[in-house]
Design a protein around this motif. Structure first.
Motif, PDB file in Angstrom:
ATOM      1  N   VAL A  27       0.868  -1.176   0.000  1.00 50.81           N
ATOM      2  CA  VAL A  27       0.000   0.000   0.000  1.00 50.81           C
ATOM      3  C   VAL A  27       0.898   1.217   0.000  1.00 50.81           C
ATOM      4  O   VAL A  27       1.833   1.306   0.803  1.00 50.81           O
ATOM      5  CB  VAL A  27      -0.917   0.013   1.242  1.00 50.81           C
ATOM      6  CG1 VAL A  27      -1.775   1.264   1.260  1.00 50.81           C
ATOM      7  CG2 VAL A  27      -1.782  -1.234   1.287  1.00 50.81           C
ATOM      8  N   LYS A  29       1.035   5.523   0.031  1.00 49.74           N
ATOM      9  CA  LYS A  29       0.333   6.776   0.315  1.00 49.74           C
ATOM     10  C   LYS A  29       1.217   7.930  -0.140  1.00 49.74           C
ATOM     11  O   LYS A  29       2.437   7.849  -0.071  1.00 49.74           O
ATOM     12  CB  LYS A  29       0.068   6.927   1.814  1.00 49.74           C
ATOM     13  CG  LYS A  29      -0.728   5.816   2.448  1.00 49.74           C
ATOM     14  CD  LYS A  29      -2.166   5.843   2.061  1.00 49.74           C
ATOM     15  CE  LYS A  29      -2.889   6.834   2.916  1.00 49.74           C
ATOM     16  NZ  LYS A  29      -4.305   6.894   2.702  1.00 49.74           N
ATOM     17  N   ARG A  43      -6.994   8.404   0.146  1.00 48.42           N
ATOM     18  CA  ARG A  43      -6.914   7.226  -0.716  1.00 48.42           C
ATOM     19  C   ARG A  43      -5.469   6.760  -0.831  1.00 48.42           C
ATOM     20  O   ARG A  43      -4.532   7.491  -0.532  1.00 48.42           O
ATOM     21  CB  ARG A  43      -7.507   7.509  -2.081  1.00 48.42           C
ATOM     22  CG  ARG A  43      -6.733   8.502  -2.907  1.00 48.42           C
ATOM     23  CD  ARG A  43      -7.439   8.788  -4.204  1.00 48.42           C
ATOM     24  NE  ARG A  43      -6.612   9.685  -5.015  1.00 48.42           N
ATOM     25  CZ  ARG A  43      -6.727   9.805  -6.310  1.00 48.42           C
ATOM     26  NH1 ARG A  43      -7.647   9.121  -6.955  1.00 48.42           N
ATOM     27  NH2 ARG A  43      -5.948  10.622  -6.980  1.00 48.42           N
ATOM     28  N   ALA A  44      -5.306   5.529  -1.277  1.00 45.72           N
ATOM     29  CA  ALA A  44      -3.987   4.915  -1.393  1.00 45.72           C
ATOM     30  C   ALA A  44      -3.936   4.097  -2.674  1.00 45.72           C
ATOM     31  O   ALA A  44      -4.963   3.764  -3.256  1.00 45.72           O
ATOM     32  CB  ALA A  44      -3.721   4.004  -0.199  1.00 45.72           C
ATOM     33  N   VAL A  46      -3.014   0.468  -4.006  1.00 43.79           N
ATOM     34  CA  VAL A  46      -2.825  -0.899  -3.535  1.00 43.79           C
ATOM     35  C   VAL A  46      -2.284  -1.715  -4.700  1.00 43.79           C
ATOM     36  O   VAL A  46      -2.845  -1.692  -5.795  1.00 43.79           O
ATOM     37  CB  VAL A  46      -4.151  -1.505  -3.026  1.00 43.79           C
ATOM     38  CG1 VAL A  46      -3.967  -2.972  -2.653  1.00 43.79           C
ATOM     39  CG2 VAL A  46      -4.687  -0.711  -1.849  1.00 43.79           C
ATOM     40  N   TRP A  64      -6.115   2.789  -7.340  1.00 44.76           N
ATOM     41  CA  TRP A  64      -6.383   3.734  -6.270  1.00 44.76           C
ATOM     42  C   TRP A  64      -7.547   3.173  -5.461  1.00 44.76           C
ATOM     43  O   TRP A  64      -8.538   2.699  -6.025  1.00 44.76           O
ATOM     44  CB  TRP A  64      -6.802   5.087  -6.835  1.00 44.76           C
ATOM     45  CG  TRP A  64      -5.684   5.945  -7.295  1.00 44.76           C
ATOM     46  CD1 TRP A  64      -5.355   6.216  -8.590  1.00 44.76           C
ATOM     47  CD2 TRP A  64      -4.765   6.681  -6.491  1.00 44.76           C
ATOM     48  NE1 TRP A  64      -4.277   7.066  -8.636  1.00 44.76           N
ATOM     49  CE2 TRP A  64      -3.895   7.370  -7.356  1.00 44.76           C
ATOM     50  CE3 TRP A  64      -4.578   6.822  -5.118  1.00 44.76           C
ATOM     51  CZ2 TRP A  64      -2.867   8.177  -6.899  1.00 44.76           C
ATOM     52  CZ3 TRP A  64      -3.559   7.622  -4.666  1.00 44.76           C
ATOM     53  CH2 TRP A  64      -2.716   8.294  -5.546  1.00 44.76           C
ATOM     54  N   VAL A  65      -7.438   3.228  -4.143  1.00 40.42           N
ATOM     55  CA  VAL A  65      -8.492   2.720  -3.264  1.00 40.42           C
ATOM     56  C   VAL A  65      -8.812   3.807  -2.247  1.00 40.42           C
ATOM     57  O   VAL A  65      -7.910   4.330  -1.588  1.00 40.42           O
ATOM     58  CB  VAL A  65      -8.039   1.418  -2.551  1.00 40.42           C
ATOM     59  CG1 VAL A  65      -9.086   0.953  -1.559  1.00 40.42           C
ATOM     60  CG2 VAL A  65      -7.739   0.337  -3.569  1.00 40.42           C
ATOM     61  N   ASP A  66     -10.100   4.136  -2.116  1.00 35.71           N
ATOM     62  CA  ASP A  66     -10.520   5.101  -1.107  1.00 35.71           C
ATOM     63  C   ASP A  66     -10.330   4.513   0.280  1.00 35.71           C
ATOM     64  O   ASP A  66     -10.423   3.298   0.474  1.00 35.71           O
ATOM     65  CB  ASP A  66     -11.988   5.482  -1.304  1.00 35.71           C
ATOM     66  CG  ASP A  66     -12.201   6.323  -2.547  1.00 35.71           C
ATOM     67  OD1 ASP A  66     -11.264   7.072  -2.931  1.00 35.71           O
ATOM     68  OD2 ASP A  66     -13.288   6.238  -3.138  1.00 35.71           O
ATOM     69  N   ALA A  67     -10.088   5.374   1.258  1.00 36.76           N
ATOM     70  CA  ALA A  67      -9.795   4.932   2.626  1.00 36.76           C
ATOM     71  C   ALA A  67     -10.884   4.029   3.193  1.00 36.76           C
ATOM     72  O   ALA A  67     -10.583   3.028   3.851  1.00 36.76           O
ATOM     73  CB  ALA A  67      -9.579   6.144   3.527  1.00 36.76           C
ATOM     74  N   GLU A  69     -12.743   1.987   1.673  1.00 35.89           N
ATOM     75  CA  GLU A  69     -12.737   0.691   0.989  1.00 35.89           C
ATOM     76  C   GLU A  69     -11.482  -0.127   1.278  1.00 35.89           C
ATOM     77  O   GLU A  69     -11.439  -1.319   0.984  1.00 35.89           O
ATOM     78  CB  GLU A  69     -12.861   0.902  -0.518  1.00 35.89           C
ATOM     79  CG  GLU A  69     -14.147   1.554  -0.948  1.00 35.89           C
ATOM     80  CD  GLU A  69     -14.153   1.938  -2.414  1.00 35.89           C
ATOM     81  OE1 GLU A  69     -13.064   2.032  -3.017  1.00 35.89           O
ATOM     82  OE2 GLU A  69     -15.238   2.138  -2.947  1.00 35.89           O
ATOM     83  N   LEU A  70     -10.457   0.511   1.840  1.00 34.75           N
ATOM     84  CA  LEU A  70      -9.171  -0.153   2.046  1.00 34.75           C
ATOM     85  C   LEU A  70      -9.278  -1.428   2.880  1.00 34.75           C
ATOM     86  O   LEU A  70      -8.741  -2.464   2.481  1.00 34.75           O
ATOM     87  CB  LEU A  70      -8.159   0.822   2.651  1.00 34.75           C
ATOM     88  CG  LEU A  70      -6.723   0.349   2.752  1.00 34.75           C
ATOM     89  CD1 LEU A  70      -6.172  -0.061   1.392  1.00 34.75           C
ATOM     90  CD2 LEU A  70      -5.851   1.431   3.369  1.00 34.75           C
ATOM     91  N   LEU A  74      -8.116  -5.044   1.299  1.00 32.83           N
ATOM     92  CA  LEU A  74      -7.023  -5.823   1.909  1.00 32.83           C
ATOM     93  C   LEU A  74      -7.522  -7.180   2.379  1.00 32.83           C
ATOM     94  O   LEU A  74      -6.837  -8.201   2.216  1.00 32.83           O
ATOM     95  CB  LEU A  74      -6.410  -5.040   3.067  1.00 32.83           C
ATOM     96  CG  LEU A  74      -5.676  -3.746   2.686  1.00 32.83           C
ATOM     97  CD1 LEU A  74      -5.163  -3.049   3.936  1.00 32.83           C
ATOM     98  CD2 LEU A  74      -4.568  -4.007   1.708  1.00 32.83           C
TER      99      LEU A  74
END
Length: 82
Positions: A27, A29, A43-44, A46, A64-67, A69-70, A74
């Motif tokens: 992940v 950031k 967002r991050a 992954v 890109w994954v919104d916080a 949804e993280l 995972l």
């Protein structure tokens, strides 16, 4: 950061890798404007790979994954790579 950019770039930091028997998850950031609560709200990127962090195999997923949804993203990959 560009989704296809170099994850070793100076403008990002890596969380992980999370290693499993069949691969690993990283992940990333963005590091500019780091805040204590960034992990929970920003967002991050992954990335999911076969192999190990030392000997990376094929890329299975990168997005890109919104916080919010993280955790589910995972958890999904943890179940697949276990």
């Amino acid at each position: 950061m560009n989704i296809n950019g170099d994850p070793k770039a100076k403008d990002v930091y890596e969380i992980g890798p999370l290693t499993y028997r069949q691969g690993y998850v990283s992940v990333w950031k963005e590091s500019h404007g780091c805040r204590e609560d960034a992990l929970m709200h920003d967002r991050a990127i992954v990335g999911v790979y076969t192999g190990t962090p030392e000997q990376q195999g094929d890329q299975l997923f990168r997005a890109w994954v919104d916080a919010e949804e993280l955790p589910s993203v995972l958890g999904h990959w943890a179940n697949i790579l276990r």
